[in-house]
Motif scaffolding. Sequence first.
Motif, PDB file in Angstrom:
ATOM      1  N   ILE A 239       0.864  -1.144  -0.014  1.00 61.14           N
ATOM      2  CA  ILE A 239      -0.049  -0.044   0.102  1.00 61.14           C
ATOM      3  C   ILE A 239       0.743   1.311  -0.029  1.00 61.14           C
ATOM      4  O   ILE A 239       2.013   1.243   0.290  1.00 61.14           O
ATOM      5  N   HIS A 280     -10.288  -4.766   2.929  1.00 58.22           N
ATOM      6  CA  HIS A 280     -11.118  -4.000   2.074  1.00 58.22           C
ATOM      7  C   HIS A 280     -11.810  -3.071   3.126  1.00 58.22           C
ATOM      8  O   HIS A 280     -11.708  -1.797   2.888  1.00 58.22           O
ATOM      9  N   GLU A 291      -3.548   4.053  -0.637  1.00 60.74           N
ATOM     10  CA  GLU A 291      -3.718   3.360  -1.907  1.00 60.74           C
ATOM     11  C   GLU A 291      -3.201   2.076  -2.044  1.00 60.74           C
ATOM     12  O   GLU A 291      -2.101   1.950  -1.458  1.00 60.74           O
ATOM     13  N   VAL A 292      -4.065   1.024  -2.485  1.00 62.20           N
ATOM     14  CA  VAL A 292      -3.883  -0.485  -2.561  1.00 62.20           C
ATOM     15  C   VAL A 292      -3.047  -0.572  -3.904  1.00 62.20           C
ATOM     16  O   VAL A 292      -3.808  -0.374  -4.912  1.00 62.20           O
ATOM     17  N   LEU A 293      -1.849  -1.106  -4.009  1.00 62.61           N
ATOM     18  CA  LEU A 293      -1.177  -1.521  -5.070  1.00 62.61           C
ATOM     19  C   LEU A 293      -1.243  -2.836  -5.457  1.00 62.61           C
ATOM     20  O   LEU A 293      -1.485  -3.220  -6.340  1.00 62.61           O
ATOM     21  N   GLU A 294      -1.175  -3.791  -4.292  1.00 55.71           N
ATOM     22  CA  GLU A 294      -1.201  -5.401  -4.419  1.00 55.71           C
ATOM     23  C   GLU A 294      -1.781  -5.671  -3.214  1.00 55.71           C
ATOM     24  O   GLU A 294      -1.861  -5.228  -2.130  1.00 55.71           O
ATOM     25  N   ALA A 296      -3.888  -7.673  -6.737  1.00 58.59           N
ATOM     26  CA  ALA A 296      -4.738  -7.161  -7.807  1.00 58.59           C
ATOM     27  C   ALA A 296      -6.060  -7.264  -7.405  1.00 58.59           C
ATOM     28  O   ALA A 296      -6.830  -6.438  -7.773  1.00 58.59           O
ATOM     29  N   ARG A 299      -7.455  -4.610  -4.766  1.00 58.34           N
ATOM     30  CA  ARG A 299      -6.921  -3.071  -5.425  1.00 58.34           C
ATOM     31  C   ARG A 299      -8.385  -2.957  -6.363  1.00 58.34           C
ATOM     32  O   ARG A 299      -9.122  -1.995  -6.318  1.00 58.34           O
ATOM     33  N   ASP A 300      -8.748  -4.070  -7.070  1.00 61.68           N
ATOM     34  CA  ASP A 300      -9.983  -4.127  -7.818  1.00 61.68           C
ATOM     35  C   ASP A 300     -11.375  -3.932  -7.108  1.00 61.68           C
ATOM     36  O   ASP A 300     -12.146  -3.181  -7.576  1.00 61.68           O
ATOM     37  N   ALA A 303     -11.702  -0.612  -5.930  1.00 63.98           N
ATOM     38  CA  ALA A 303     -12.144   0.442  -6.984  1.00 63.98           C
ATOM     39  C   ALA A 303     -13.392   0.134  -7.242  1.00 63.98           C
ATOM     40  O   ALA A 303     -14.185   1.310  -7.676  1.00 63.98           O
TER      41      ALA A 303
END
Length: 314
Positions: A239, A280, A291-294, A296, A299-300, A303
């Motif tokens: 993150i 989450h 911000e979550v980077l991994e 995926a 993160r999705d 989003a």
Amino acid sequence: MKSSRLVSILLLLQTRDRMTAAQLAGELEVSVRTVYRDVESLHAAGVPLYGDAGHAGGYRLLDGYRTRLTGLTAGEAEALFLAGVPGPAAELGLGRLLAAAQLKVRAALPRELRFHADRISDRFHLDAPGWYADADDTPYLPAVADAVWNGRVLSVLYRRWREPTDVRRRLEPYGLVLKAGRWYVVAGPGPRTFRVDQILRLDPCDEEFTRPDGFDLAAYWTTYQQDFHDRLHRGEAVIRVAPGTRLTGAAGDVLAGGGVEEPDGWTRVTVPIESVDRAHDEFLAHGAGIEVLEPAGLRDRIARTVTALARLYA
């Protein structure tokens, strides 16, 4: 201090009936010679204490002799009344007994120590559950406690988190633990841990069981908690954290220990997570501060949630 040690000898002999000089020395962490001198001092003070020689010998008090609780220090008296938690005692059906016991102890205390005990009751109140936790409904707690005390088997209908949720279990209750306002029963075979508030039905049995020799409830619970925490955070997330954003728990510990500061002032860090679902919810609570980077998938999912919220509030 010698006076405190003499009282300790009296109390040990009152509770254990007979002890050798070596056993007393081990409990008090002094030499056997010191115990001999202390016994002589007690004799000189008129205490009816005598010793028997031989393999089964040892020191003992004359039958019926009891000393009053005048050996308590102010700190010990305060700790004694601080340890009396009326809420849990009442849940176990022992509220009136606890009150009666405290009344008797208070009456036996000298005036000065009674003042210290009353001051603790006036100035400290223990309330274990968290602010946002509803009180658990534990109608079967007294029955479970009775089975623990009397070594009787319980047949329960128990609700667990996975399918099938409602299952019948045979429990050999070894002990009860109160953790953060919630009661748990540690039961064999196993042993395993069960939440008392998840018992939907309880049927007492006439069957008795024998508690395993050497079972240590406190030691078991320490190991159980460690295993729980080891299993809790098995995943990881990468993150970015905005300046001024504070994380709690395991993620907060990792962030406090370091991370990579990026040109825009944010910190990139890899933190442990319990699950995608839990991460989450926890990360969304910080809004635009994380911000979550991994991974995926996490993160999705965040989003999609943010997109749905933007659509809702557009």
